[in-house]
Structures are given as C-alpha cells and as structure tokens.
Design a protein around this motif. Structure first.
Motif, mmCIF file in Angstrom:
data_model
loop_
_atom_site.group_PDB
_atom_site.id
_atom_site.type_symbol
_atom_site.label_atom_id
_atom_site.label_comp_id
_atom_site.label_asym_id
_atom_site.label_seq_id
_atom_site.Cartn_x
_atom_site.Cartn_y
_atom_site.Cartn_z
ATOM 1 N N THR A 118 0.621 3.534 4.614
ATOM 2 C CA THR A 118 1.508 2.439 4.997
ATOM 3 C C THR A 118 0.720 1.531 5.936
ATOM 4 O OG1 THR A 118 3.709 1.865 5.844
ATOM 5 C CG2 THR A 118 2.493 3.546 7.052
ATOM 6 N N GLU A 119 1.204 0.322 6.139
ATOM 7 C CA GLU A 119 0.553 -0.619 7.064
ATOM 8 C C GLU A 119 1.611 -1.153 8.021
ATOM 9 O OE1 GLU A 119 -1.302 -4.123 5.309
ATOM 10 O OE2 GLU A 119 -2.514 -4.415 7.117
ATOM 11 N N LEU A 120 1.518 -0.738 9.282
ATOM 12 C CA LEU A 120 2.518 -1.118 10.274
ATOM 13 C C LEU A 120 2.060 -2.335 11.071
ATOM 14 C CD1 LEU A 120 3.407 2.425 11.706
ATOM 15 C CD2 LEU A 120 4.356 1.241 9.708
ATOM 16 N N ASP A 138 1.725 -0.279 1.731
ATOM 17 C CA ASP A 138 2.668 -1.394 1.821
ATOM 18 C C ASP A 138 3.152 -1.592 3.260
ATOM 19 O OD1 ASP A 138 2.984 -2.566 -0.816
ATOM 20 O OD2 ASP A 138 3.628 -0.572 -1.435
ATOM 21 N N HIS A 139 3.528 -2.839 3.559
ATOM 22 C CA HIS A 139 3.933 -3.188 4.927
ATOM 23 C C HIS A 139 5.230 -2.493 5.329
ATOM 24 C CE1 HIS A 139 1.001 -6.488 5.152
ATOM 25 N NE2 HIS A 139 1.389 -6.860 3.951
ATOM 26 N N ASP A 140 5.155 -1.691 6.368
ATOM 27 C CA ASP A 140 6.343 -1.107 7.005
ATOM 28 C C ASP A 140 7.249 -0.364 6.042
ATOM 29 O OD1 ASP A 140 5.391 -2.371 9.291
ATOM 30 O OD2 ASP A 140 6.626 -4.162 8.976
ATOM 31 N N THR A 184 -9.582 -3.205 -0.088
ATOM 32 C CA THR A 184 -9.615 -4.617 -0.464
ATOM 33 C C THR A 184 -8.412 -5.413 0.033
ATOM 34 O OG1 THR A 184 -8.499 -4.098 -2.549
ATOM 35 C CG2 THR A 184 -10.924 -4.157 -2.559
ATOM 36 N N ASP A 185 -7.366 -4.712 0.554
ATOM 37 C CA ASP A 185 -6.133 -5.403 0.945
ATOM 38 C C ASP A 185 -5.570 -6.155 -0.274
ATOM 39 O OD1 ASP A 185 -4.106 -6.079 2.667
ATOM 40 O OD2 ASP A 185 -5.391 -7.152 4.106
ATOM 41 N N TYR A 186 -5.682 -5.478 -1.404
ATOM 42 C CA TYR A 186 -5.292 -6.075 -2.684
ATOM 43 C C TYR A 186 -3.791 -6.351 -2.723
ATOM 44 C CZ TYR A 186 -5.221 -6.499 -7.799
ATOM 45 O OH TYR A 186 -5.082 -6.937 -9.085
ATOM 46 N N HIS A 187 -3.432 -7.569 -3.093
ATOM 47 C CA HIS A 187 -2.026 -7.939 -3.271
ATOM 48 C C HIS A 187 -1.736 -8.287 -4.739
ATOM 49 C CE1 HIS A 187 -2.046 -8.197 1.116
ATOM 50 N NE2 HIS A 187 -0.741 -8.362 1.115
ATOM 51 N N GLY A 188 -2.778 -8.206 -5.570
ATOM 52 C CA GLY A 188 -2.585 -8.477 -6.994
ATOM 53 C C GLY A 188 -2.747 -9.929 -7.360
ATOM 54 N N LEU A 222 -8.718 1.950 -0.083
ATOM 55 C CA LEU A 222 -7.700 2.545 0.793
ATOM 56 C C LEU A 222 -6.790 1.490 1.422
ATOM 57 C CD1 LEU A 222 -9.894 5.304 2.493
ATOM 58 C CD2 LEU A 222 -8.506 5.441 0.409
ATOM 59 N N HIS A 223 -6.702 0.325 0.799
ATOM 60 C CA HIS A 223 -5.807 -0.710 1.345
ATOM 61 C C HIS A 223 -5.281 -1.546 0.175
ATOM 62 C CE1 HIS A 223 -5.100 -3.635 4.960
ATOM 63 N NE2 HIS A 223 -4.117 -3.707 4.075
ATOM 64 N N ILE A 224 -4.103 -1.161 -0.314
ATOM 65 C CA ILE A 224 -3.539 -1.798 -1.511
ATOM 66 C C ILE A 224 -2.033 -2.014 -1.332
ATOM 67 C CG2 ILE A 224 -3.167 -1.589 -4.006
ATOM 68 C CD1 ILE A 224 -5.516 0.376 -4.084
ATOM 69 N N HIS A 225 -1.557 -3.188 -1.719
ATOM 70 C CA HIS A 225 -0.118 -3.497 -1.658
ATOM 71 C C HIS A 225 0.485 -3.507 -3.059
ATOM 72 C CE1 HIS A 225 -0.103 -4.485 2.629
ATOM 73 N NE2 HIS A 225 -1.347 -4.885 2.413
ATOM 74 N N THR A 226 1.762 -3.128 -3.124
ATOM 75 C CA THR A 226 2.484 -3.112 -4.397
ATOM 76 C C THR A 226 3.783 -3.905 -4.239
ATOM 77 O OG1 THR A 226 3.939 -1.208 -4.012
ATOM 78 C CG2 THR A 226 1.663 -0.721 -4.667
HETATM 79 MN MN MN Z 1 -2.626 -5.327 4.045
#
Ligand code: MN
Ligand code: MN
Ligand code: MN
Length: 288
Positions: free
Chosen positions: A67-69, A42-44, A250-254, A10-14
């Motif tokens: 989203t992640e604010l 994704d951030h904001d 995982t706060d995955y950023h790839g 539940l924590h993934i960035h693209t």
């Molecule tokens: Mn994050």
C-alpha cells in the motif's frame, strides 16, 4: 550479466486507487513482461490485494501485499510504502477506513468552495470520473473540464485546486511516524517512497531518513522514475549506511507517463530481486 537477473516492480497502482488496470490485469501483464515479483501499492487502500494475490497464485507470479500511505509533510509530498503485511489486519483496515473518510469529507468541501466561486459541480459527476475507489482532486479537475469551466486538468489545478488556490482544502493525514507504526503493527515493512518528491536537498533527506529510521523505517525507495542517476546513487549509499532495505518500482499507473512501462522506468530503470530479499530480511529479523 549479474548472477541474479530477475527483475521486480514494487510500486504499482491499479483501479483500486488511481491506476488504469484492474489488479488481475496488472498481474497478467507483469507475468507477461517476465517480472519475478511485484507489489501492488494503491493509495491508502488494500482493496486490490485479494484479486492480485489470487491472480499471482494462478499465474505463478510472486505478489507482495502493498500500500502507499500519504503522510503529513510540510511543503512537499511524503508517501510511505508498506510491504508484506497482513491485508486483513483489523487495526490497519480501520486506519485506512479513517483515511478514506477524511478524503470523503474533503471532496464535498472542495465542491462547496467551487460552488461559491460560481462553478457548481455535482458529486456524482466527480465519482463517475473516479470509477474506482479513491475519489480525489484529479477527478474534480476532470469534472470541471467537462462542465466547461476550465480548458484542462492543469488549468483546474493552477487556478482553483492546488495548494493556496481558492478551492483548496487542507487534508488531514497521518504523521510519517504513525504511517510507519500502522504498517509495522500489521506485520509489514515500511519504506520511504520517492524521496525525490520531498523537494529537499540530499543533506536534508539524509537527516529526515535517519529520523524515520529511529521510528522504525525499514527501507528507502532508491529506484523511482522521478529520481536522477545521482539521486539513486546517493539514496543507495544512504540505505547501506543506515542498514535499510533498498527498494524500487515504476510507480506505474497504466497511463500518464509515456516513458514508464511495467517493470521498466525512465532510462531503462530496472529493479533487481535483491530488493525483495532485502525486505524479507527486514521482516524476518522482526519476527525472529
Ligand atoms: Mn505511487
Ligand atoms: Mn497515484
Ligand atoms: Mn507517491
């Protein structure tokens, strides 16, 4: 073997913020990894959600809006995750737009300071490094490296870009309470991200979370690669005591972290489907 072995992230960035992979590619990889549900956070921004939701429908993978604010928090980082909201909610979209505008004003100010320090960098060079939507200090750092002013990104932060360094520019953010309100107003659940990054003792974290709970916080991100086993135990207890949802990802950023894969954090961190059910229960309780 637990009764429900389904795993989620539940924590993934693209590429809609600072992740390496496009939303559809993330969904494809998550389906391939056998995950039962994911959230793109994704951030904001909510820019990647349409593509992710489409891909989820196509591949039969449950995708939650997210989203992640970034919220105002002295001497530390406070991020508030939002889940299950309406990604077209007008007030949310305009608030996010405002966030991005603040950041867009901040970057030129940083570049002006760097120019004063004898390191002129063109904004186009920074934007090229960002590729995606949100331009930030990491991209300025990369441009400084490329221009030969520093030997690496770490050095760029240490000498110039970090808080207290000569090219640092303060950032205007929402208060934690405002961030929570924004998410809830759009019909979502608000979750405190990686409490470990608050850089506070667990006793202080308890006090902070209790305060946020009265402001409408719905959950705590218990499982995160930055949390020790002790952190996770204590945060799970805290969530239970306050009646909050326990979530994780995982706060995955790839890229960046060798020890983190989609759906699998450090030390085989795994998040069960119960996290999604806990969020749904919070959302259902609200509308009921
Ligand atoms: Mn994050
Ligand atoms: Mn990030
Ligand atoms: Mn974060």
């Amino acid at each position: 073997m637990p009764a429900d072995a389904r795993r989620v992230d539940l924590h993934i960035h693209t590429t809609a913020s600072d992740g390496l992979y496009a939303p559809a590619e993330i969904v494809r990889r998550a389906a391939e990894a056998g995950l039962a549900a994911i959230a793109i956070t994704d951030h904001d921004t909510v820019a990647g959600l349409g593509e992710a939701l489409d891909a989820g429908r196509r591949l039969g993978l449950e995708v939650l809006t997210g989203t992640e604010l970034s919220a105002e928090f002295p001497n530390g980082t406070m991020h508030i995750l939002g889940y299950g909201f309406d990604p077209r909610h007008p007030a949310l979209l305009s608030a996010l737009e405002q966030y991005r505008r603040f950041r867009d004003e901040r970057n030129p100010q940083i570049l002006a300071k760097l120019a004063e320090l004898g390191m002129p960098i063109r904004y186009e060079a920074v934007r090229a490094k960002a590729g995606g939507e949100s331009v930030g200090r990491p991209h300025i750092a990369q441009a400084l490296v490329e221009a030969g002013h520093v030997t690496g990104v770490d050095e760029a932060f240490r000498l110039y870009l970090a808080r207290g360094r000569p090219a640092y520019v303060n950032r205007r953010r929402a208060s934690p309470e405002e961030a929570i309100r924004m998410i809830r107003a759009a019909g979502g659940a608000a979750v405190l991200a990686h409490a470990g990054q608050l850089k506070r003792t667990m006793q202080e974290v308890r006090r902070i979370v209790a305060g946020l709970a009265t402001a409408g916080l719905d959950g705590i991100e218990v499982w995160h690669p930055d949390h020790s086993a002790d952190d996770m135990r204590a945060l799970a207890v805290l969530a239970r005591q306050l009646g909050l949802a326990a979530t994780g990802g995982t706060d995955y950023h790839g890229h960046v972290r060798e020890d983190v894969r989609l759906g699998v954090g450090r030390g085989n961190l795994a998040v069960g489907y119960e996290a999604v059910e806990a969020l749904r229960a919070r959302l259902a309780a609200r509308s009921g």
